[in-house]
Scaffold this motif. Structure first.
Motif, PDB file in Angstrom:
ATOM      1  N   SER A 176       0.834  -1.191   0.000  1.00 23.87           N
ATOM      2  CA  SER A 176       0.000   0.000   0.000  1.00 23.87           C
ATOM      3  C   SER A 176       0.870   1.244   0.000  1.00 23.87           C
ATOM      4  O   SER A 176       1.814   1.357   0.776  1.00 23.87           O
ATOM      5  N   VAL A 177       0.560   2.147  -0.914  1.00 24.94           N
ATOM      6  CA  VAL A 177       1.319   3.394  -0.989  1.00 24.94           C
ATOM      7  C   VAL A 177       0.938   4.296   0.192  1.00 24.94           C
ATOM      8  O   VAL A 177       1.755   5.026   0.720  1.00 24.94           O
ATOM      9  N   LYS A 178      -0.333   4.223   0.614  1.00 24.31           N
ATOM     10  CA  LYS A 178      -0.830   5.173   1.613  1.00 24.31           C
ATOM     11  C   LYS A 178      -0.496   4.802   3.053  1.00 24.31           C
ATOM     12  O   LYS A 178       0.001   5.609   3.818  1.00 24.31           O
ATOM     13  N   ASN A 179      -0.832   3.556   3.434  1.00 24.70           N
ATOM     14  CA  ASN A 179      -0.680   3.198   4.855  1.00 24.70           C
ATOM     15  C   ASN A 179       0.381   2.124   5.068  1.00 24.70           C
ATOM     16  O   ASN A 179       0.361   1.408   6.057  1.00 24.70           O
ATOM     17  N   GLY A 180       1.300   2.001   4.142  1.00 28.90           N
ATOM     18  CA  GLY A 180       2.261   0.912   4.233  1.00 28.90           C
ATOM     19  C   GLY A 180       3.397   1.182   5.198  1.00 28.90           C
ATOM     20  O   GLY A 180       3.697   2.325   5.540  1.00 28.90           O
ATOM     21  N   LYS A 181       4.022   0.107   5.648  1.00 23.53           N
ATOM     22  CA  LYS A 181       5.217   0.177   6.482  1.00 23.53           C
ATOM     23  C   LYS A 181       6.410   0.048   5.532  1.00 23.53           C
ATOM     24  O   LYS A 181       6.395  -0.793   4.619  1.00 23.53           O
ATOM     25  N   VAL A 182       7.426   0.885   5.725  1.00 15.99           N
ATOM     26  CA  VAL A 182       8.567   0.873   4.812  1.00 15.99           C
ATOM     27  C   VAL A 182       9.192  -0.528   4.758  1.00 15.99           C
ATOM     28  O   VAL A 182       9.429  -1.152   5.786  1.00 15.99           O
ATOM     29  N   LEU A 183       9.433  -1.016   3.570  1.00 18.77           N
ATOM     30  CA  LEU A 183       9.904  -2.389   3.343  1.00 18.77           C
ATOM     31  C   LEU A 183      11.090  -2.763   4.223  1.00 18.77           C
ATOM     32  O   LEU A 183      11.134  -3.857   4.800  1.00 18.77           O
ATOM     33  N   LYS A 184      12.048  -1.847   4.368  1.00 19.73           N
ATOM     34  CA  LYS A 184      13.249  -2.155   5.160  1.00 19.73           C
ATOM     35  C   LYS A 184      12.917  -2.408   6.627  1.00 19.73           C
ATOM     36  O   LYS A 184      13.710  -3.019   7.352  1.00 19.73           O
ATOM     37  N   ASN A 185      11.755  -1.919   7.095  1.00 23.81           N
ATOM     38  CA  ASN A 185      11.395  -2.086   8.511  1.00 23.81           C
ATOM     39  C   ASN A 185      10.493  -3.289   8.776  1.00 23.81           C
ATOM     40  O   ASN A 185      10.024  -3.475   9.892  1.00 23.81           O
ATOM     41  N   ILE A 186      10.216  -4.062   7.769  1.00 29.18           N
ATOM     42  CA  ILE A 186       9.396  -5.263   7.958  1.00 29.18           C
ATOM     43  C   ILE A 186      10.258  -6.326   8.652  1.00 29.18           C
ATOM     44  O   ILE A 186      11.353  -6.639   8.187  1.00 29.18           O
ATOM     45  N   ILE A 215       2.999  -3.309   3.013  1.00 28.27           N
ATOM     46  CA  ILE A 215       4.387  -2.934   2.737  1.00 28.27           C
ATOM     47  C   ILE A 215       4.397  -1.737   1.798  1.00 28.27           C
ATOM     48  O   ILE A 215       3.578  -1.641   0.885  1.00 28.27           O
ATOM     49  N   TYR A 216       5.356  -0.860   2.009  1.00 24.25           N
ATOM     50  CA  TYR A 216       5.515   0.302   1.139  1.00 24.25           C
ATOM     51  C   TYR A 216       6.977   0.395   0.700  1.00 24.25           C
ATOM     52  O   TYR A 216       7.881   0.326   1.527  1.00 24.25           O
ATOM     53  N   ILE A 217       7.205   0.527  -0.615  1.00 28.44           N
ATOM     54  CA  ILE A 217       8.567   0.719  -1.136  1.00 28.44           C
ATOM     55  C   ILE A 217       8.757   2.219  -1.366  1.00 28.44           C
ATOM     56  O   ILE A 217       8.091   2.800  -2.225  1.00 28.44           O
ATOM     57  N   PRO A 218       9.625   2.877  -0.602  1.00 32.74           N
ATOM     58  CA  PRO A 218       9.803   4.319  -0.771  1.00 32.74           C
ATOM     59  C   PRO A 218      10.329   4.642  -2.167  1.00 32.74           C
ATOM     60  O   PRO A 218      11.241   3.980  -2.647  1.00 32.74           O
ATOM     61  N   MET A 219       9.723   5.629  -2.818  1.00 29.61           N
ATOM     62  CA  MET A 219      10.202   6.025  -4.143  1.00 29.61           C
ATOM     63  C   MET A 219       9.848   7.472  -4.446  1.00 29.61           C
ATOM     64  O   MET A 219       9.016   8.074  -3.768  1.00 29.61           O
ATOM     65  N   GLU A 224       4.477   6.770  -9.894  1.00 32.93           N
ATOM     66  CA  GLU A 224       3.319   6.306  -9.123  1.00 32.93           C
ATOM     67  C   GLU A 224       3.472   4.877  -8.647  1.00 32.93           C
ATOM     68  O   GLU A 224       2.987   4.501  -7.584  1.00 32.93           O
ATOM     69  N   SER A 225       4.093   4.047  -9.457  1.00 28.89           N
ATOM     70  CA  SER A 225       4.229   2.642  -9.110  1.00 28.89           C
ATOM     71  C   SER A 225       5.342   2.022  -9.935  1.00 28.89           C
ATOM     72  O   SER A 225       5.742   2.572 -10.965  1.00 28.89           O
ATOM     73  N   LEU A 226       5.823   0.876  -9.468  1.00 30.03           N
ATOM     74  CA  LEU A 226       6.837   0.120 -10.198  1.00 30.03           C
ATOM     75  C   LEU A 226       6.144  -0.942 -11.050  1.00 30.03           C
ATOM     76  O   LEU A 226       5.004  -1.324 -10.773  1.00 30.03           O
ATOM     77  N   ASN A 227       6.846  -1.447 -12.037  1.00 33.87           N
ATOM     78  CA  ASN A 227       6.380  -2.646 -12.748  1.00 33.87           C
ATOM     79  C   ASN A 227       6.165  -3.753 -11.715  1.00 33.87           C
ATOM     80  O   ASN A 227       6.928  -3.876 -10.756  1.00 33.87           O
ATOM     81  N   VAL A 228       5.110  -4.567 -11.863  1.00 29.58           N
ATOM     82  CA  VAL A 228       4.751  -5.549 -10.821  1.00 29.58           C
ATOM     83  C   VAL A 228       5.840  -6.609 -10.613  1.00 29.58           C
ATOM     84  O   VAL A 228       6.069  -7.046  -9.481  1.00 29.58           O
ATOM     85  N   ALA A 229       6.540  -6.992 -11.675  1.00 27.69           N
ATOM     86  CA  ALA A 229       7.616  -7.986 -11.516  1.00 27.69           C
ATOM     87  C   ALA A 229       8.776  -7.366 -10.738  1.00 27.69           C
ATOM     88  O   ALA A 229       9.416  -8.025  -9.909  1.00 27.69           O
ATOM     89  N   VAL A 230       9.025  -6.080 -10.975  1.00 30.37           N
ATOM     90  CA  VAL A 230      10.085  -5.374 -10.247  1.00 30.37           C
ATOM     91  C   VAL A 230       9.703  -5.219  -8.773  1.00 30.37           C
ATOM     92  O   VAL A 230      10.502  -5.536  -7.880  1.00 30.37           O
TER      93      VAL A 230
ATOM     94  N   THR B 144       7.643   2.571 -20.182  1.00 29.83           N
ATOM     95  CA  THR B 144       8.070   3.598 -19.210  1.00 29.83           C
ATOM     96  C   THR B 144       6.863   4.201 -18.485  1.00 29.83           C
ATOM     97  O   THR B 144       7.048   4.902 -17.494  1.00 29.83           O
ATOM     98  N   GLN B 145       5.654   3.976 -18.998  1.00 31.00           N
ATOM     99  CA  GLN B 145       4.434   4.530 -18.400  1.00 31.00           C
ATOM    100  C   GLN B 145       4.497   6.058 -18.308  1.00 31.00           C
ATOM    101  O   GLN B 145       4.076   6.646 -17.311  1.00 31.00           O
TER     102      GLN B 145
END
Lengths: 241, 241
Positions: A176-186, A215-219, A224-230, B144-145
């Motif tokens: 989740s972009v909005k309420n996620g916990k930063v991935l490194k802190n999981i 989970i949230y990946i900071p960017m 807006e979002s990464l490719n799903v495989a990435v 690239t979206q």
């Protein structure tokens, strides 16, 4: 054995395996090229092979030699491979502790790439929703680079399956972009499942609601979002630590 | 303005932009669909647009209305978009501190995905080798979206360019399975360049020899390598910390 003509019933039946409905009916699928065929053989899922006349590979399995015109007839590739294998679908009932759940992934390249990364980062089982791109689509198989045979992949109704996991103390992660916990802190969990969703629409909301943590990946906000495989691969990389 | 026929010279010239040689000659490229066109407009690279009769978009730029048959004639997509934009190529001379160098990437989906991840993880400039897939290939642009316009991307002779970077105190990273340093243990550098290579062949050896340090992503030994867009994205994610 030698078959010369594309009119032969066996050859016609093999060509039909390019279509999902015939793969579903027969529980078989085809793989193209020597690398994939050898991987299938090593993993005991290869049933038989078609080989171009004048060529050979060192495996102890039923071989049928055919002219290259027969291989061109069967394949959907621009350049016909020298070897086509017929494999049986096998499902492993043991699902393990590290699970990746994919909700309606549509792009075959994405699914293949996710399977490859899942092997790299020690996922035990991938669970596909019922309306995903077909696992035995030739583009998916190619994108896995032969690693399809190193991963247990099953198809399930996701709601039922996730409920079962929750009863068995798996921690369920969504993104989740909005309420996620930063991935490194999981923190690491012994038993977990990560749910990733469709390229455009993400995970269905009633499935996403079942998650224990997001989970949230900071960017950079420009993206807006990464490719799903990435995104999936980054999460698997981080949780494999 | 209104153009009705695919025999019109302007329409013929726009269609030619599907080919690299005409893009190179004119310094123009085409983008398809409203989302990409609006992104191009926001980023001041849009020259003009073709719009399907009966449709419109709210931008202040030369518009030519055409029947959908003209859009179908120009596009290589199965379903013709309602809007096609003509953009000018723009190169920014300032290269910044965080650079991604790509040696002979061939798959358009991979290049597009890498551009998207580079925006997400704050790369300043992407440098393509001269024999890469063309950046203005429509499949690259779609993958690239719309983020093509948020990244400075240049084409260079890599050996000359890396020598220049080394003179300017950039730290040069390559990847290596054998002698690499685990990605999590790479220290942050203020100025760095990461070199990633071709899908099958990796980075050319004389370029790889120029690196100051080699990165290794730990993974299960069953998996020989990750998809190049995935590996690049994981490295960029980790170095953006």
């Amino acid at each position: 054995m030698f078959i010369e003509s594309i009119k032969n019933q066996k050859i016609k039946d093999i060509k039909k395996l390019n279509q999902k409905k015939y793969r579903d009916k027969s529980n078989l699928f085809i793989i193209e090229g020597e690398h994939l065929v050898l991987e299938a053989y090593k993993n005991n899922v290869l049933d038989e092979v078609l080989i171009s006349v004048g060529y050979d590979i060192d495996i102890n399995i039923t071989k049928t030699f055919v002219p290259s015109s027969v291989l061109s007839y069967i394949t959907e590739l621009e350049n016909a491979p020298k070897v086509i294998g017929i494999c049986k679908k096998i499902e492993n009932k043991h699902i393990g502790n590290k699970i990746l759940i994919l909700d309606r992934i549509q792009d075959p390249g994405n699914l293949g790439t996710i399977i490859r990364s899942s092997v790299a980062f020690n996922i035990d089982t991938i669970v596909l929703s019922e309306d995903s791109v077909d696992l035995y689509n030739s583009k998916v198989l190619r994108a896995t680079q032969g690693l399809i045979f190193s991963m247990n992949i099953i198809e399930r109704n996701l709601i039922d399956f996730i409920e079962e996991l929750k009863c068995n103390d798996y921690k369920i992660y969504g993104t989740s972009v909005k309420n996620g916990k930063v991935l490194k802190n999981i923190e690491n969990s012994e038993k977990f499942a990560i749910i990733m969703g469709n390229e455009g629409k993400g995970v269905e909301s009633n499935i996403l609601d079942m998650c224990d943590e997001y989970i949230y990946i900071p960017m950079n906000s420009k993206c807006e979002s990464l490719n799903v495989a990435v995104a999936t691969s980054i999460i698997l990389y981080e949780l494999s630590r």
